[in-house]
Design an enzyme around this catalytic site. Structure first.
Site, PDB file in Angstrom:
ATOM      1  N   GLY A  33       1.806   8.088   4.274  1.00 39.02           N
ATOM      2  CA  GLY A  33       1.569   6.650   4.379  1.00 39.02           C
ATOM      3  C   GLY A  33       2.282   5.931   3.257  1.00 39.02           C
ATOM      4  N   GLN A  34       2.431   4.633   3.387  1.00 37.58           N
ATOM      5  CA  GLN A  34       3.097   3.880   2.343  1.00 37.58           C
ATOM      6  C   GLN A  34       2.651   2.429   2.336  1.00 37.58           C
ATOM      7  OE1 GLN A  34       7.126   4.598   4.275  1.00 37.58           O
ATOM      8  NE2 GLN A  34       7.423   2.516   3.494  1.00 37.58           N
ATOM      9  N   SER A  38       4.115   1.774  -3.050  1.00 33.42           N
ATOM     10  CA  SER A  38       3.688   3.167  -3.202  1.00 33.42           C
ATOM     11  C   SER A  38       3.907   3.949  -1.919  1.00 33.42           C
ATOM     12  CB  SER A  38       2.207   3.230  -3.595  1.00 33.42           C
ATOM     13  OG  SER A  38       1.395   2.742  -2.545  1.00 33.42           O
ATOM     14  N   LYS A  39       3.987   5.258  -2.079  1.00 30.14           N
ATOM     15  CA  LYS A  39       4.046   6.176  -0.947  1.00 30.14           C
ATOM     16  C   LYS A  39       3.107   7.335  -1.225  1.00 30.14           C
ATOM     17  CE  LYS A  39       8.670   5.493   1.024  1.00 30.14           C
ATOM     18  NZ  LYS A  39       9.922   6.161   1.434  1.00 30.14           N
ATOM     19  N   VAL A  40       2.527   7.862  -0.165  1.00 31.14           N
ATOM     20  CA  VAL A  40       1.671   9.031  -0.287  1.00 31.14           C
ATOM     21  C   VAL A  40       2.335  10.184   0.450  1.00 31.14           C
ATOM     22  CG1 VAL A  40      -0.602  10.026   0.162  1.00 31.14           C
ATOM     23  CG2 VAL A  40      -0.399   7.595  -0.419  1.00 31.14           C
ATOM     24  N   ASP A 165     -12.629  -3.046  -1.632  1.00 33.20           N
ATOM     25  CA  ASP A 165     -11.611  -3.020  -0.572  1.00 33.20           C
ATOM     26  C   ASP A 165     -11.968  -1.966   0.470  1.00 33.20           C
ATOM     27  OD1 ASP A 165      -9.347  -3.878   0.753  1.00 33.20           O
ATOM     28  OD2 ASP A 165      -7.976  -2.576  -0.360  1.00 33.20           O
TER      29      ASP A 165
END
Length: 451
Positions: A33-34, A38-40, A165
């Site tokens: 994911g991103q 950021s990116k995972v 969140d």
């Protein structure tokens, strides 16, 4: 490792992982994911072979300017630094809860921070809902997931951490389908004025995703972050059981008006108990909104949503199914003790040393004991201390699961009837930063009563 700030996924080998290793340890694989900065990545620990997730966050260092002259880019970079600090601090504070994603390591270069996290291979709850073609969970399945979410949020609140969140995108599923709360970048801390922006325990910073934000935030009031989290959990519960948002409109201001008025309608398939809980959580008045600790006592969460032998006990507790099966196997091993072995022990004898030392676990043998009396006493004392108690009995065994609404204590007590009317009693503390009175009583055998 990939170049600092590189937006491309690392070149992967045939097994799906990069030939390059992040700081000599983590082999990066595909992007899970991103976000904007950021990116995972799915990754593998080269030392242990364990699969993990690596969240890469670009710092984008900017030239130093006077605060009044900072560019929007510099301001965004500063916000990211604060969010990274918050996320790391929050995850370290709430570590150890089974339904909060675990922070395993933190690495950094001049331009990128890497958070090494527990891998939740089942994807997000949002993805799970999307895969149902816009469908929804039935109530037993939703109850299981929501109980896990409420437990994680209660645990965080008890430690002074407010997520701010909560939404399906930030709820991950592991390979067993158990929930993990993640992404604490917008969290606030009750004991840190610089995070709350106030000294009275009320937050001033307005954050969160619009469809999940509480009315008091939209109205730009100072707000209690714990109550705002409860509202967000209520929206999540609605989405889990309805398959769509309670407040939705193509016009953002129109959606805000619906949220502030709490105008929503549950679908016809929702039970009355579910409607009641959602209504208590989506109360537009924070002062009368249900508290996180009160949620566990609501009739909808008290229902047994499973036909298995421990049903809701397993569903809402820290124990995964494999752990429960292992536990039961150990008890079966204990039952293989012959009568000579067992009868030689005095009433209330601790068998922990005989069966093997196990941390936070005690075992007793009680010749001629009464299982119902033991379970009655455990249940009574647990309820007197305000713990959430669930009980199940069968012909040859019974069990009680107790959990503090704060999330700081979870334990099992299980009673098995062995040959010659001998009871094998096992108590296991799963989480225990708080130690209720009855746990001390268990350890010294005071709950082991005869007929």
């Amino acid at each position: 490792m990939p170049p600092a700030g590189d937006d491309e996924s690392p070149a992967a080998t045939g097994d799906g992982y990069s030939k390059k290793v992040l700081q000599g340890r983590y082999e990066l694989g595909r992007v899970l994911g991103q976000g904007a900065s950021s990116k995972v990545y799915r990754a593998r620990d080269a030392r242990t072979g364990a699969h993990v997730a690596v969240k890469a966050i670009r710092k984008q260092q900017q030239p130093h300017h006077h605060p009044s002259c900072r560019s929007p880019e510099a301001a965004a970079a500063a916000r990211r630094c604060v969010e990274v600090e918050r996320e790391v601090a929050a995850l370290r504070r709430v570590r150890g809860h089974p339904h909060v994603v675990a922070l395993l390591d933190v690495l950094a270069t001049r331009s990128t921070v890497y958070l090494v996290l527990e891998l939740a291979s089942g994807g997000s709850v949002l993805s799970a809902l999307d895969s149902r073609g816009g469908g929804h969970y039935d109530e037993p399945a939703a109850r299981r997931l929501f109980a896990q979410l409420a437990s994680a949020v209660a645990h965080a609140h008890s430690l002074g951490v407010f997520h701010r969140d909560i939404k399906p995108e930030n709820l991950l599923l592991d390979e067993r389908g158990d929930l993990r709360l993640t992404d604490f970048g917008l969290s606030a801390f009750a004991d840190a004025d610089q995070h709350l922006g106030a000294t009275d325990g009320l937050a001033a910073t307005h954050c969160g995703s619009p469809a999940y934000v509480a009315p008091e935030i939209l109205l730009k009031r100072r707000y209690d972050a714990s109550k705002a989290d409860v509202w967000s959990c209520g929206v999540v519960l609605f989405v889990l059981t309805a398959g769509y948002l309670p407040f939705n409109d193509g016009n953002l201001m129109a959606m805000y008006r619906k949220i502030c008025a709490a105008k929503f309608r549950c679908p016809k398939w929702c039970s009355q108990e579910l409607r009641s809980l959602i209504g208590r959580m989506l109360d537009p008045e924070p002062d009368t909104r249900i508290k996180i600790g009160e949620i566990f006592d609501h009739p909808w969460l008290q229902q047994d949503g499973s036909s298995s032998s421990f049903g809701m006990i397993q569903a809402a507790s820290s124990h995964s199914k494999p752990e429960v099966e292992k536990w039961e196997a150990e008890l079966e091993q204990a039952m293989e003790l012959n009568a000579f072995d067992i009868i030689g022990f005095a009433s209330g004898c601790d068998l922990s040393g005989l069966i093997g030392p196990l941390p936070d676990r005690v075992r007793f043998v009680l010749p001629g004991g009464d299982s119902k009396s033991v379970l009655d006493k455990v249940e009574k004392l647990g309820r007197e201390e305000g713990l959430v108690v669930r009980r199940k009995e069968e012909e040859w065994c019974g069990g009680v699961h107790v959990e503090a609404t704060s999330g700081k204590f979870t334990a099992y007590v299980r009673v098995n009837l062995l040959p010659k009317k001998i009871l094998m009693i096992e108590a296991e503390r799963v989480i225990g930063s708080e130690i209720p009175k009855f746990w001390h009583q268990l350890q010294i055998g005071n709950l082991l009563v005869r007929k």
